[in-house]
Each structure stands twice: as C-alpha cells, then as structure tokens.
Write a protein that holds these residues in place. Sequence first.
Motif, PDB file in Angstrom:
ATOM      1  N   PRO A 148       0.835  -1.207   0.000  1.00 33.66           N
ATOM      2  CA  PRO A 148       0.000   0.000   0.000  1.00 33.66           C
ATOM      3  C   PRO A 148       0.866   1.251   0.000  1.00 33.66           C
ATOM      4  CG  PRO A 148      -0.757  -1.582   1.654  1.00 33.66           C
ATOM      5  CD  PRO A 148       0.546  -2.100   1.129  1.00 33.66           C
ATOM      6  N   ARG A 149       0.394   2.298  -0.638  1.00 30.99           N
ATOM      7  CA  ARG A 149       1.182   3.526  -0.767  1.00 30.99           C
ATOM      8  C   ARG A 149       1.598   4.096   0.579  1.00 30.99           C
ATOM      9  NH1 ARG A 149      -1.665   7.079  -5.584  1.00 30.99           N
ATOM     10  NH2 ARG A 149      -1.204   5.634  -7.301  1.00 30.99           N
ATOM     11  N   TRP A 150       0.704   3.940   1.565  1.00 33.84           N
ATOM     12  CA  TRP A 150       1.033   4.537   2.859  1.00 33.84           C
ATOM     13  C   TRP A 150       2.137   3.790   3.574  1.00 33.84           C
ATOM     14  CZ3 TRP A 150       0.203   1.518   7.198  1.00 33.84           C
ATOM     15  CH2 TRP A 150      -0.634   0.394   7.042  1.00 33.84           C
ATOM     16  N   LEU A 151       2.478   2.556   3.071  1.00 27.80           N
ATOM     17  CA  LEU A 151       3.577   1.802   3.666  1.00 27.80           C
ATOM     18  C   LEU A 151       4.906   2.065   2.970  1.00 27.80           C
ATOM     19  CD1 LEU A 151       1.994  -1.701   4.372  1.00 27.80           C
ATOM     20  CD2 LEU A 151       2.665   0.026   6.041  1.00 27.80           C
ATOM     21  N   VAL A 152       4.820   2.681   1.776  1.00 30.61           N
ATOM     22  CA  VAL A 152       6.030   2.910   0.998  1.00 30.61           C
ATOM     23  C   VAL A 152       6.547   4.315   1.282  1.00 30.61           C
ATOM     24  CG1 VAL A 152       7.035   2.989  -1.308  1.00 30.61           C
ATOM     25  CG2 VAL A 152       5.194   1.369  -0.785  1.00 30.61           C
ATOM     26  N   PRO A 153       7.765   4.439   1.813  1.00 33.94           N
ATOM     27  CA  PRO A 153       8.307   5.781   2.082  1.00 33.94           C
ATOM     28  C   PRO A 153       8.571   6.521   0.787  1.00 33.94           C
ATOM     29  CG  PRO A 153       9.997   4.111   2.390  1.00 33.94           C
ATOM     30  CD  PRO A 153       8.706   3.371   2.168  1.00 33.94           C
ATOM     31  N   PRO A 154       8.249   7.823   0.712  1.00 32.28           N
ATOM     32  CA  PRO A 154       8.493   8.597  -0.517  1.00 32.28           C
ATOM     33  C   PRO A 154       9.970   8.700  -0.818  1.00 32.28           C
ATOM     34  CG  PRO A 154       7.934  10.050   1.298  1.00 32.28           C
ATOM     35  CD  PRO A 154       7.724   8.639   1.796  1.00 32.28           C
ATOM     36  N   SER A 155      10.292   8.644  -2.107  1.00 31.76           N
ATOM     37  CA  SER A 155      11.699   8.729  -2.501  1.00 31.76           C
ATOM     38  C   SER A 155      12.227  10.144  -2.321  1.00 31.76           C
ATOM     39  CB  SER A 155      11.865   8.293  -3.968  1.00 31.76           C
ATOM     40  OG  SER A 155      11.035   9.073  -4.801  1.00 31.76           O
ATOM     41  N   THR A 156      11.381  11.130  -2.571  1.00 27.16           N
ATOM     42  CA  THR A 156      11.773  12.526  -2.369  1.00 27.16           C
ATOM     43  C   THR A 156      10.681  13.228  -1.590  1.00 27.16           C
ATOM     44  OG1 THR A 156      10.792  13.170  -4.475  1.00 27.16           O
ATOM     45  CG2 THR A 156      13.148  12.622  -4.469  1.00 27.16           C
ATOM     46  N   LYS A 157      11.056  14.108  -0.729  1.00 21.82           N
ATOM     47  CA  LYS A 157      10.107  14.842   0.101  1.00 21.82           C
ATOM     48  C   LYS A 157       9.997  16.270  -0.410  1.00 21.82           C
ATOM     49  CE  LYS A 157       8.810  15.253   4.945  1.00 21.82           C
ATOM     50  NZ  LYS A 157       9.207  14.980   6.319  1.00 21.82           N
ATOM     51  N   GLU A 158       8.813  16.637  -0.850  1.00 24.65           N
ATOM     52  CA  GLU A 158       8.603  17.980  -1.387  1.00 24.65           C
ATOM     53  C   GLU A 158       8.513  18.984  -0.244  1.00 24.65           C
ATOM     54  OE1 GLU A 158       5.440  20.433  -4.182  1.00 24.65           O
ATOM     55  OE2 GLU A 158       5.259  18.265  -3.952  1.00 24.65           O
ATOM     56  N   ILE A 159       9.316  20.026  -0.329  1.00 29.10           N
ATOM     57  CA  ILE A 159       9.334  21.050   0.702  1.00 29.10           C
ATOM     58  C   ILE A 159       8.570  22.263   0.195  1.00 29.10           C
ATOM     59  CG2 ILE A 159      10.771  22.563   2.094  1.00 29.10           C
ATOM     60  CD1 ILE A 159      12.989  20.515   1.891  1.00 29.10           C
ATOM     61  N   GLN A 160       7.533  22.625   0.903  1.00 28.40           N
ATOM     62  CA  GLN A 160       6.736  23.787   0.528  1.00 28.40           C
ATOM     63  C   GLN A 160       7.007  24.922   1.504  1.00 28.40           C
ATOM     64  OE1 GLN A 160       2.646  22.570   0.309  1.00 28.40           O
ATOM     65  NE2 GLN A 160       2.910  21.548  -1.653  1.00 28.40           N
ATOM     66  N   VAL A 161       7.377  26.070   0.959  1.00 26.48           N
ATOM     67  CA  VAL A 161       7.643  27.239   1.780  1.00 26.48           C
ATOM     68  C   VAL A 161       6.341  28.014   1.963  1.00 26.48           C
ATOM     69  CG1 VAL A 161       8.940  29.390   1.999  1.00 26.48           C
ATOM     70  CG2 VAL A 161      10.004  27.383   0.926  1.00 26.48           C
ATOM     71  N   VAL A 162       5.936  28.153   3.198  1.00 24.23           N
ATOM     72  CA  VAL A 162       4.707  28.875   3.499  1.00 24.23           C
ATOM     73  C   VAL A 162       4.965  30.373   3.396  1.00 24.23           C
ATOM     74  CG1 VAL A 162       2.927  29.310   5.237  1.00 24.23           C
ATOM     75  CG2 VAL A 162       3.935  27.031   5.024  1.00 24.23           C
ATOM     76  N   LYS A 163       4.110  31.056   2.666  1.00 22.32           N
ATOM     77  CA  LYS A 163       4.231  32.499   2.521  1.00 22.32           C
ATOM     78  C   LYS A 163       3.126  33.180   3.326  1.00 22.32           C
ATOM     79  CE  LYS A 163       7.666  32.724  -0.469  1.00 22.32           C
ATOM     80  NZ  LYS A 163       8.922  33.426  -0.190  1.00 22.32           N
ATOM     81  N   TYR A 164       3.507  34.269   3.970  1.00 22.57           N
ATOM     82  CA  TYR A 164       2.558  35.035   4.762  1.00 22.57           C
ATOM     83  C   TYR A 164       2.250  36.351   4.052  1.00 22.57           C
ATOM     84  CZ  TYR A 164       3.641  31.521   8.269  1.00 22.57           C
ATOM     85  OH  TYR A 164       3.800  30.324   8.924  1.00 22.57           O
TER      86      TYR A 164
END
Length: 224
Positions: A37-53
Amino acid sequence: MRVSGVLRLLALIFAIITTWIFVRSYMSFSMKTIRLPRWLVPPSTKEIQVVKYKCGLTKPCPANHFAFKICSGAANVVGPSMCFEGHTIMSPVKNNVGRGLNIALVNGTTGAVLGQRAFDMYSGDVNHLVKFLKEIPGGALVLVASYDDPGTKMNDESRKLFSDLGSSYAKQLGFRDSWVFIGTKDLRGKSPFEQFLKNSPDTNKYEGWPELLEMEGCLPPKSF
C-alpha cells in the motif's frame, strides 16, 4: 531391470527440473505483481513547501504588527512595488507607478491606505511633491520607493521634509540613486526602515543604475 531403473531416474530428474522452473517462475511473478500500500512505501523525495505570509514574508508578523514589503524600481525597466498587510498598493501590474518617487500613505493605527501618488523627479515640478509632503496627516505612515531617477528635481525644502519624516539619506539623494523608505511625521530620531544605494559607475549592477532595493518586515502600529 536396467531400463526401468533408467526410466525412474529420468522421471526423478524431470520432476526436479519442472519443480525448479515452477518455483522460479512463481517467485518472479510474485515480485512483479505484489505491491505494498502507498502509505507503507516511504516517498523517494520529500517535497518542501515554503509557506508564505502577508506580502510574501516567510515569517508571520507578531500580533498587532503590520506586514510590509517595498521594492524600488530596477533601472528604468521594471517599476517599483509596495505591499502593506497583504494588499498591493502600488506596482507595475496595477499601472499606478511612475518615474521618480512613488509614495503611499497608510493610517498608522488601522493600516488603511489613505492614498498614493508618483512624482516625476526628472522633468516634473518639485512643488507638487513639497505640497503633498506638507499635507501629510498626523499619524500617517509614508512609504517611498524610487524608480529611474528620484533626485534630479529635489530641492532643499523637499529634502528637509523627508528628513523630518525620519530619513537619513534624503539630503544626499541624487540622479538615479535607489531608495526605499518608511517614515512618519514628528518622528523622534531616524527611521529604522530605510535603504539607499548611490548611483556609481564602479558599483552599479546595471549600466547606469544601482541594483534594486527590497525591504520587508513588520511595523508596530501607531508609527514606530
């Protein structure tokens, strides 16, 4: 007897080979078809989102503070921009900027925009700027951004009026300098919100202009 023994040996060999082929084929098929299941597979890359205020700041302002961002013009190509509390007051997109000094007035208590104007400081009339500065209401924040040439038409009276608003550089503002500033009337001391770059052939980023200036941060209400 010998023939039957040979046949039994061949049958045994055949059974072993057949079993080996079956097991190998099954294992190969299983590895290709079984998926976790997808939730058991660790992501190969982690997308980093910069929060803007507000106004694109990377950090939120403290409570009861105003977010702001002011950019001077880039040479005579890209006009300046001003943002206050998430609201774009002046920008090339809004088509309300001009060569010279771009000035916006904001209520220092509520953050409401009181007005904005652009003053041509190359071929315009400096008396229009002087009149505007003299009529600034008490408690108003004055946001300033240069574009192209902010200093050619400046005179002693206009320089003093900006100095009275808290500017440290108004007295030396000249031809094609870059300048961003926030001041207010009757400020005790000098404004901490000001940046200035002199037009110099030795340091200019562009051929005849210094690089654009960008100033952002948080302002406490009721001036500073």
